[in-house]
Design an enzyme around this catalytic site. Structure first.
Site, PDB file in Angstrom:
ATOM      1  N   THR A 182      37.781  52.260  58.212  1.00 47.82           N
ATOM      2  CA  THR A 182      36.824  51.753  58.615  1.00 47.82           C
ATOM      3  C   THR A 182      36.884  50.727  59.293  1.00 47.82           C
ATOM      4  O   THR A 182      37.398  49.949  60.024  1.00 47.82           O
ATOM      5  CB  THR A 182      36.133  51.031  57.406  1.00 47.82           C
ATOM      6  N   ARG A 210      27.626  63.410  53.274  1.00 46.63           N
ATOM      7  CA  ARG A 210      27.910  61.902  52.003  1.00 46.63           C
ATOM      8  C   ARG A 210      28.156  60.809  53.465  1.00 46.63           C
ATOM      9  O   ARG A 210      28.652  60.914  54.269  1.00 46.63           O
ATOM     10  CB  ARG A 210      28.714  62.039  51.997  1.00 46.63           C
ATOM     11  N   GLY A 212      28.599  56.682  53.643  1.00 42.63           N
ATOM     12  CA  GLY A 212      29.768  55.577  52.534  1.00 42.63           C
ATOM     13  C   GLY A 212      28.513  54.157  52.614  1.00 42.63           C
ATOM     14  O   GLY A 212      27.498  54.625  53.173  1.00 42.63           O
ATOM     15  N   ASP A 213      29.326  53.175  52.421  1.00 43.91           N
ATOM     16  CA  ASP A 213      28.542  51.891  52.646  1.00 43.91           C
ATOM     17  C   ASP A 213      28.307  51.361  53.716  1.00 43.91           C
ATOM     18  O   ASP A 213      27.781  50.178  53.888  1.00 43.91           O
ATOM     19  CB  ASP A 213      29.823  50.162  51.589  1.00 43.91           C
ATOM     20  N   THR A 233      34.842  47.299  54.317  1.00 40.07           N
ATOM     21  CA  THR A 233      35.830  48.390  53.883  1.00 40.07           C
ATOM     22  C   THR A 233      36.564  48.576  52.576  1.00 40.07           C
ATOM     23  O   THR A 233      37.257  47.393  51.897  1.00 40.07           O
ATOM     24  CB  THR A 233      37.473  47.350  55.005  1.00 40.07           C
ATOM     25  N   GLY A 234      36.581  49.913  52.116  1.00 38.00           N
ATOM     26  CA  GLY A 234      37.215  50.529  50.657  1.00 38.00           C
ATOM     27  C   GLY A 234      36.742  51.565  50.947  1.00 38.00           C
ATOM     28  O   GLY A 234      35.882  52.063  50.965  1.00 38.00           O
ATOM     29  N   GLY A 236      33.557  53.272  49.799  1.00 39.38           N
ATOM     30  CA  GLY A 236      31.867  53.005  49.425  1.00 39.38           C
ATOM     31  C   GLY A 236      31.334  53.195  48.114  1.00 39.38           C
ATOM     32  O   GLY A 236      30.293  52.203  48.502  1.00 39.38           O
TER      33      GLY A 236
END
Length: 316
Positions: A182, A210, A212-213, A233-234, A236
């Protein structure tokens, strides 16, 4: 005098040490520095925080080294589906897109959603149709092709596995490489306005549409002049469940925590309880910057009018 500040990240986690050659490290540093300088140049010229974060993200989206824009990973279907979000702390205006294809710079499309639509979040074909209407630059599939992304996808495309970011190894070593793909930026401008932006290509071999965050306002991206601007970042899913970016803002607003204290609480205490791994960057309206991570490292950099210029690849 108002402090000008910008911080960027290129993803949390680490690349396998045997893959991090001096040439690769130099390439990452070059990309991060170019992004940092592009965003800071906007601030130095009296530009807005929103334009600064957008400028910084565009540089990273155009760089194959980062999992966003041109460097986006392959989905289960062998295509790129990209997500992005941007938010203005001055008026809480926000724009986001998810699962867009062939858009050269998804962050520019997210900005168009914020400025020139009656909506906050567009996805899929509708977002692409809006991109065409707004004259956003599109590119053919070949523009987004890179051999190492393709090799990574090829290693797992016939399985139900997915990968968080790139590796040059086979399937056996795929999950030893924990690099969350990200990119993000936060900034504070001469008027004390703050902004945040995040962009990603998601997970290699992802399926079922899908998301993510990163494009979810309050989860991976948030900005409010009263508190902070955050880009995460990570992995999600835990960041979504924790409403991580907004939680930092809430801790600052309702518990009077500082930016550093609030980010530490979310990243080091709340997220680990959900097996959430990753990090975030943040800035407040005084120009203070914080960068907190619970992963092995985070590609990150910051610059402010106190002449700080800091870029780090990873640490042990």
């Amino acid at each position: 005098m108002q402090k000008l500040s910008i911080a960027i990240h290129g993803g949390a986690g680490t690349i396998l040490k045997e893959d991090m050659t001096p040439e690769l490290e130099a390439a990452y540093l070059k990309g991060l520095n170019e992004s940092l300088n592009a965003g800071y140049a906007v601030l130095e010229e009296g530009g807005t925080a929103i334009n600064a974060v957008k400028a910084a993200i565009v540089i990273l989206e155009d760089n194959l080294m980062f999992n966003a824009g041109r460097g986006a990973v392959f989905t289960k279907k062998g295509v790129q589906e990209m997500d992005a979000a941007i938010m203005n702390g001055k008026d809480l205006a926000a724009g986001a897109v998810a699962a867009v294809r062939n858009v050269r710079n998804p962050i520019e499309l997210a900005a168009e959603v914020m400025l020139n639509s009656n909506h906050v979040f567009l996805s899929g074909k509708g977002a692409n149709d809006f991109a065409i209407k707004q004259g956003i630059k599109l590119e053919p599939d070949e523009f987004f092709f890179s051999q190492f992304r393709y090799d990574q996808w090829k290693a797992i495309r016939d399985s139900d596995n997915y990968s968080l970011d790139h590796t040059h190894q086979g399937l056996e070593e795929l999950f030893k490489d924990k690099k969350f793909g990200t990119v993000g930026a936060v900034a504070c401008d001469v008027d004390g306005n703050i902004a945040a932006a995040t962009s990603t290509g998601g997970m290699t071999n992802k399926k079922y549409g899908r998301i993510g965050d990163s494009p979810l306002i309050g989860c991976g991206t948030y900005a409010n002049n009263k508190t902070c601007a955050i880009s995460c970042t990570g992995h999600g899913e835990p960041f979504i469940r924790a409403v991580a970016a907004y939680d930092v803002s809430c801790l600052m607003e309702y518990k009077s925590m500082s930016l550093q204290q609030a980010m530490h609480e979310v990243v080091m205490n709340k997220l680990p309880q959900m097996d959430g791994e990753g990090g975030m960057i943040g800035v407040d309206a005084a120009g203070n910057v914080a960068m907190v991570l619970n992963s092995a490292g985070m590609y990150r950099g910051m610059r402010n009018s106190d002449n700080e210029n800091y870029v780090k690849i990873y640490h042990d």
